[in-house]
Scaffold this motif. Structure first.
Motif, short mmCIF file in Angstrom:
data_model
loop_
_atom_site.label_atom_id
_atom_site.label_comp_id
_atom_site.label_asym_id
_atom_site.label_seq_id
_atom_site.Cartn_x
_atom_site.Cartn_y
_atom_site.Cartn_z
N HIS A 180 0.82 -1.20 0.00
CA HIS A 180 0.00 0.00 0.00
C HIS A 180 0.86 1.26 0.00
CE1 HIS A 180 -3.42 -2.53 1.97
NE2 HIS A 180 -3.26 -2.79 0.68
N GLU A 181 2.01 1.20 0.64
CA GLU A 181 2.94 2.33 0.65
C GLU A 181 3.45 2.62 -0.76
OE1 GLU A 181 7.36 2.97 2.42
OE2 GLU A 181 5.85 2.33 3.88
N SER A 184 0.69 4.36 -2.65
CA SER A 184 0.56 5.72 -2.15
C SER A 184 1.69 6.60 -2.67
CB SER A 184 0.57 5.71 -0.61
OG SER A 184 0.56 7.03 -0.11
N ASP A 185 2.91 6.10 -2.62
CA ASP A 185 4.08 6.86 -3.11
C ASP A 185 3.91 7.21 -4.58
OD1 ASP A 185 5.16 6.63 -0.61
OD2 ASP A 185 6.72 5.19 -1.17
N MET A 187 1.14 7.43 -6.43
CA MET A 187 0.07 8.40 -6.64
C MET A 187 0.51 9.80 -6.22
SD MET A 187 -2.46 6.79 -8.05
CE MET A 187 -3.71 8.07 -7.91
N ARG A 188 1.16 9.89 -5.07
CA ARG A 188 1.53 11.19 -4.52
C ARG A 188 2.75 11.79 -5.24
NH1 ARG A 188 3.08 9.60 0.12
NH2 ARG A 188 5.30 9.63 -0.41
N HIS A 212 -7.49 -1.09 -0.29
CA HIS A 212 -6.91 0.25 -0.46
C HIS A 212 -7.80 1.00 -1.44
CE1 HIS A 212 -5.42 -0.71 -4.50
NE2 HIS A 212 -5.05 -1.88 -4.01
N GLN A 213 -7.55 2.31 -1.56
CA GLN A 213 -8.41 3.14 -2.40
C GLN A 213 -7.74 3.57 -3.70
OE1 GLN A 213 -6.70 4.11 0.21
NE2 GLN A 213 -6.21 6.29 0.22
N TYR A 214 -6.59 3.00 -4.02
CA TYR A 214 -5.81 3.47 -5.17
C TYR A 214 -6.27 2.79 -6.47
CZ TYR A 214 -3.05 4.95 -1.21
OH TYR A 214 -2.67 5.50 -0.01
#
Length: 237
Positions: A180-181, A184-185, A187-188, A212-214
């Protein structure tokens, strides 16, 4: 056996098991005879794909896969599918050696991504370093008019750690926090619209840690759907 297909797998074995598992789960079946006919070639000793693609002095994995295709040709399947993204570096050579249609995982993934995320333009690619460096996905993403965004070195290190240490070395012990990290990385830090899971170990991570929401385009899930669609079409023919 009639109306069957051949699966070139074992790259790696746990990821191939994930493909077979979701394929069987999605097959509309109420009795044994409703499931699909297929032959699984779990060729676990195929040399590491990334190792060769990063250093062509290392053992080439193409001869092993050509041999697999030639052996399956003798059995006359309806089509073949190979569940390893990195090995699609040699897609043209393998498809040419096959006597039957040979599904293209990166191409099918990009096509499905466009249908599911029609507004997406910046496409993050989470994959092995071999897939990234050899641009396995680049042509299909570019031909679709989209922009491929590759991981930064820091993100790639996490991806490599998840694939090789968490999953391959620990026999499928997916680290959901790390997975998940990574999403997140990407996307961000990369400002992407959707992330292609361009490695079947990442697909295994998605199967086991989907909370997760990605937005992701899971290559193995997509090729499983395409396998099922084609197999059912041929069965009805």
């Amino acid at each position: 056996m009639r109306h069957f297909f051949s699966v070139l797998g074992g790259m790696g074995t746990l990821a191939t098991e994930s493909y077979i598992r979701i394929l069987n789960q999605r097959t509309p079946a109420k009795r044994d005879q409703d499931y699909l006919n297929y032959i699984l070639v779990n060729h676990a000793t195929v040399p590491d794909r990334t190792t060769y693609l990063l250093d062509h002095k290392q053992q080439n994995f193409l001869p092993d896969l050509i041999e697999d295709v030639q052996q399956q040709n003798l059995l006359k399947p309806d089509f073949m599918v190979m569940v390893c993204n990195t090995a699609h570096y040699f897609y043209d050579e393998l498809a040419a050696a096959s006597d039957v249609p040979f599904l293209n995982m990166p191409q099918e993934t990009v096509r499905a991504l466009q249908k599911r995320y029609p507004q997406a333009q910046r496409i993050g690619l989470a994959a092995t370093q071999g897939t990234i460096s050899s641009q396995v996905y680049h042509k299909y993403i570019a031909d679709a008019g989209l922009t491929e965004v590759d991981p930064t070195p820091a993100i790639q290190e996490k991806i490599t750690r998840l694939i090789y240490q968490s999953i391959k070395e620990e026999q499928g012990a997916v680290d959901p926090t790390l997975y998940h990290e990574i999403l997140s990385d990407m996307m961000r830090d990369l400002k992407v619209d959707v992330i292609i899971l361009g490695c079947t170990e990442l697909s295994l991570a998605q199967e086991l840690a989907p909370n997760h929401q990605y937005p992701v385009a899971d290559s193995q899930s997509i090729i499983a759907d395409r396998t099922l669609e084609l197999a059912l079409e041929l069965r009805r023919a």
